[in-house]
Design a protein around this motif. Structure first.
Motif, short mmCIF file in Angstrom:
data_model
loop_
_atom_site.label_atom_id
_atom_site.label_comp_id
_atom_site.label_asym_id
_atom_site.label_seq_id
_atom_site.Cartn_x
_atom_site.Cartn_y
_atom_site.Cartn_z
N ILE A 111 30.22 18.03 -17.00
CA ILE A 111 29.04 18.28 -16.18
C ILE A 111 29.25 17.67 -14.80
O ILE A 111 29.79 16.58 -14.67
N GLN A 112 28.84 18.41 -13.80
CA GLN A 112 29.03 18.01 -12.41
C GLN A 112 27.81 17.26 -11.90
O GLN A 112 26.70 17.80 -11.90
N LEU A 113 28.00 16.03 -11.47
CA LEU A 113 26.93 15.21 -10.91
C LEU A 113 26.88 15.47 -9.42
O LEU A 113 27.87 15.31 -8.70
N SER A 114 25.71 15.88 -8.93
CA SER A 114 25.63 16.34 -7.55
C SER A 114 24.36 15.87 -6.86
O SER A 114 23.39 15.46 -7.50
N HIS A 115 24.38 15.97 -5.54
CA HIS A 115 23.24 15.64 -4.68
C HIS A 115 23.42 16.47 -3.42
O HIS A 115 24.49 16.48 -2.82
N GLY A 116 22.37 17.16 -3.00
CA GLY A 116 22.48 18.06 -1.86
C GLY A 116 22.51 17.39 -0.52
O GLY A 116 22.71 18.06 0.51
N ALA A 183 32.47 17.53 -2.39
CA ALA A 183 33.00 18.59 -1.53
C ALA A 183 31.87 19.55 -1.13
O ALA A 183 30.70 19.28 -1.33
N HIS A 184 32.26 20.66 -0.52
CA HIS A 184 31.38 21.79 -0.23
C HIS A 184 30.20 21.47 0.68
O HIS A 184 29.20 22.18 0.68
N GLY A 185 30.28 20.37 1.42
CA GLY A 185 29.21 20.06 2.36
C GLY A 185 28.01 19.37 1.76
O GLY A 185 26.97 19.23 2.44
N GLU A 232 36.17 13.24 -13.33
CA GLU A 232 36.80 14.20 -12.43
C GLU A 232 36.08 14.14 -11.10
O GLU A 232 34.88 13.89 -11.04
N ILE A 233 36.81 14.35 -10.02
CA ILE A 233 36.18 14.42 -8.71
C ILE A 233 36.49 15.76 -8.08
O ILE A 233 37.66 16.20 -8.07
N ARG A 234 35.46 16.45 -7.63
CA ARG A 234 35.67 17.66 -6.81
C ARG A 234 35.72 17.20 -5.37
O ARG A 234 34.75 16.65 -4.85
N ILE A 235 36.86 17.43 -4.75
CA ILE A 235 37.11 16.90 -3.42
C ILE A 235 37.63 18.02 -2.53
O ILE A 235 38.28 18.95 -3.01
N SER A 236 37.33 17.95 -1.27
CA SER A 236 37.85 18.94 -0.34
C SER A 236 39.30 18.64 0.01
O SER A 236 39.68 17.48 0.14
N ASP A 262 40.10 10.28 -12.95
CA ASP A 262 41.16 10.70 -13.86
C ASP A 262 41.70 12.09 -13.55
O ASP A 262 42.75 12.47 -14.06
N LEU A 263 40.96 12.84 -12.72
CA LEU A 263 41.37 14.22 -12.42
C LEU A 263 40.78 14.62 -11.08
O LEU A 263 39.62 14.33 -10.79
N TYR A 264 41.60 15.30 -10.27
CA TYR A 264 41.14 15.86 -9.00
C TYR A 264 40.91 17.36 -9.14
O TYR A 264 41.73 18.06 -9.73
N ASN A 265 39.80 17.82 -8.59
CA ASN A 265 39.55 19.26 -8.44
C ASN A 265 39.49 19.51 -6.94
O ASN A 265 38.57 19.07 -6.27
N VAL A 266 40.51 20.20 -6.41
CA VAL A 266 40.66 20.32 -4.96
C VAL A 266 40.14 21.66 -4.48
O VAL A 266 40.68 22.72 -4.81
N SER A 267 39.07 21.62 -3.69
CA SER A 267 38.45 22.81 -3.13
C SER A 267 38.43 22.67 -1.61
O SER A 267 39.23 21.92 -1.05
#
Length: 656
Positions: A111-116, A183-185, A232-236, A262-267
């Motif tokens: 699950i992705q933890l997010s904040h706009g 990521a993603h602004g 996991e981190i979603r990173i630009s 532990d894991l990079y998600n590169v976007s």
């Protein structure tokens, strides 16, 4: 192990090699990327439809299924109308049920933890209602959609605490991983950006200071989930803006956080910037895997596993990415809407049956329109809950005649044959596919061509009897004597009563798309809808000088905003666009037009008529009047898009 049960393991050994991330062992290198259709209650909880949607991805063979954009601090961070809110009372039950559904279907739950960030209070894509009263960002800013207030240090610490609580909540509900969205602004991306972050305290200034919020939040998440739990981190890999973070700076951030993840998600890019949305979620105008290079470069500087994204849908390409060492895992989003069973089909060596994603953005568009999800090429997408229930077998085997071998007719034939009926598919032309052929001609429409091939092969394998070069006439129907007639004869191109339409320099759009060699150097296209605008881009690629003539206020006005966002920059680069313009007459020299009461000539060697299609109701009614049971599907029912044709074909056949 049964012979031939997993041919894909031999063909794609790297794709189906297990990998350990923290305390879990993934069965393959395919992760269902974070997606978040709006099938959420107004309280911010999962609906049964949302759970069924996630469950099917697990059934399809992905090693991990990720839910996207779960909001950790709703008072400031909710950016869309309906989002999962991890601080909402009562949210636990749906989370736990979703986890069980994913687990029981054979995958790990993420699950992705997010904040706009500031978009929590501004109008964002899909976020015009029920948003926070105030927009909070790294600094006080004046944005086109409103004012942004600077987050206080106290608010920053409160949000960090919400990440800890949310992570622990997800762990307690059974999730196997969490992903922190940076990521993603969104929030952390805003703080990292030197363009948006003008603070002078410990959270602004140097890159190390701008990264402090993210680092503290990651520490809080670790406290919430424990030592071995995968983060996991979603990173630009690049903000792709002139004053944002570039690749080198993104690599520096990745190295700063390495001990905490532990894991990079590169976007890359920015969800809220229309010019970048179609790069963050690559449009058909970009090559498959366009963003993989960012992961490949980042992988050179970090030791933890790296996952790549970029509208991937071909197992062979995924295998090559892993073989070349560009990434350790692949994350797939839209391709698993088009075909949730892509991983399983690849594992079994059935790649020629994978339904390709068209990158048409109907999935995004439907989420905004109806708060559900659909897919142009997958008629059951968004309907997973109802599809769980076993359909009653037909009372008896019917003799079915399908007139027309376009996408509607083929889908109906495949489904009816699967149901056990005796199906004959009759096509007037020499091949199946109908308007998929001209639609697939532009250089950026390869996936429509692939979709046509997939449907054709399914027809062949289904046992349907196919007759080509044969027109279904009333006499044919009478002689055939079917139990059921399905009319799927398509539509006719509209030929308007414009003076000069009979001239030899006029060509209909389908003929022009199939035979661009008939066009001269200068081409004028009458009609700036989807067909005309896409044709303009295609013809320009062939070296033509193109003009589009459109009566409406804008080109491609009817196209969903997400696809249009990628299409229009391409149109504007290559075509002269004349809106609010009426065609008065076609002459040997070109098109005489009128705009604002003034007449002018657009010179052209060839004039393309792309003014739409009309359903042949007269012929349809004549055919259907002969039989007791008949159905009308596709463009001959109502002129529409591929998605309507496929959906009608499937559900009509399921009723038989």
């Amino acid at each position: 192990m049964g012979a031939g049960c997993c041919k894909g393991r031999e063909k794609y050994p790297h794709l189906f090699e297990p990998i350990r991330i923290g305390n879990i062992r993934l069965k393959n290198r395919i992760i269902a990327a974070p997606t978040s259709p709006s099938m959420i209650t107004t309280e911010g909880h999962f609906t049964p439809e949302m759970i069924a949607y996630l469950e099917e991805k697990a059934k399809g063979g992905a090693s991990v299924v990720t839910y996207g954009e779960a909001i950790v601090h709703s008072a400031t961070g909710k950016s869309h109308n309906k989002q999962l809110q991890l601080d909402s009372f009562g949210v636990r039950q749906g989370l736990a049920q979703a986890v069980k559904a994913i687990h029981h279907a054979g995958a790990y739950a993420n699950i992705q933890l997010s904040h706009g960030g500031m978009y929590g209070g501004l109008i964002s894509v899909g976020g015009d209602q029920d948003r926070p009263d105030t927009a909070y960002g790294p600094s006080r800013l004046h944005m086109p959609d409103g004012e942004v207030e600077e987050m206080s240090r106290e608010m920053i610490l409160e949000i960090i605490g919400s990440y800890k609580k949310a992570a622990r909540l997800c762990r307690d509900c059974g999730f196997d991983m969490v992903q922190v969205h940076a990521a993603h602004g969104w929030l952390f991306s805003q703080f990292l950006s030197p363009m948006l972050n003008k603070r002078t305290d410990e959270f602004g200034g140097s890159l190390e200071n701008r990264a402090r919020f993210l680092l503290m939040a990651l520490d809080a998440v670790r406290e919430g989930v424990g030592a071995a739990f995968p983060i996991e981190i979603r990173i630009s890999g690049d903000d792709l803006t002139e004053n944002g973070l570039n690749l080198d700076e993104c690599i520096k951030v990745a190295r700063m956080v390495e001990s905490k993840v532990d894991l990079y998600n590169v976007s890359c890019g920015n969800h809220e910037d229309p010019k970048l949305f179609c790069r963050t979620h690559p449009s058909a105008f970009f090559p498959r895997g366009v963003n993989v290079y960012l992961a490949a470069e980042m992988k050179k500087y970090v030791k933890k596993p790296v996952a790549c994204v970029g509208s991937l849908n071909d197992p062979a390409q995924m295998e090559q990415i892993l073989l070349d060492g560009q990434a350790d895992l692949v994350e797939i989003g839209r391709a698993l809407l088009a075909d949730p069973y892509l991983p399983e089909k690849a594992f079994r060596g059935e790649t020629d049956d994978i339904t390709p994603c068209l990158r048409c953005y109907e999935c995004f568009g439907e989420t905004v329109k109806s708060e559900t999800v659909k897919c142009t090429v997958n008629p059951t997408m968004g309907q997973q809950l109802s599809e769980r229930y076993t359909k009653e077998a037909p009372a008896y085997r019917k003799k079915i005649l399908i007139a027309g071998g376009g996408p509607a007719g083929m889908e109906a034939a495949i489904t009816a044959a699967f149901r056990g009926h005796e199906v004959t598919l009759v096509e007037k032309s020499g091949k199946l596919g109908g308007n998929l052929h001209p639609a697939g001609m532009p250089y950026f429409k390869e996936d429509i061509r692939k979709f046509c091939q997939v449907l054709t092969k399914r027809v062949e394998r289904s046992g349907v009897k196919v007759l080509l070069d044969t027109e279904v006439t009333p006499e044919y129907v009478k002689a055939f004597a079917p139990d059921v007639l399905i009319a799927a004869i398509g539509s006719r191109e509209f030929r308007p009563p414009i003076k000069g339409m009979e001239l030899p320099n006029v060509i209909m759009a389908i003929d022009a798309e199939l035979h661009p060699e008939k066009l001269g150097r200068k081409v004028a296209i009458m009609g700036g809808g989807l067909v005309g605008s896409e044709a303009a881009v295609s013809f320009a690629r062939e070296g033509k000088e193109v003009a589009i003539i459109e009566m409406k206020d804008a080109i491609a006005e009817e196209v969903n905003s997400f696809y249009r966002g990628g299409l229009m920059p391409e149109v504007e680069k290559v075509a002269a666009c004349y809106v609010h313009t009426r065609v008065r007459e076609i002459t040997p020299e070109g098109v005489l037009c009128e705009r604002g009461g003034e007449e002018f000539m657009i010179e052209a060697d060839m004039v393309v008529c792309a003014l739409g299609f009309r359903a042949p109701y007269d012929k349809v009614d004549e055919l259907c009047s002969i039989v007791d049971e008949s159905y009308i599907i596709g463009d001959c029912s109502k002129v529409g898009q591929i998605c309507q044709a496929v959906e009608q074909g499937y559900y009509t056949a399921m009723r038989l």
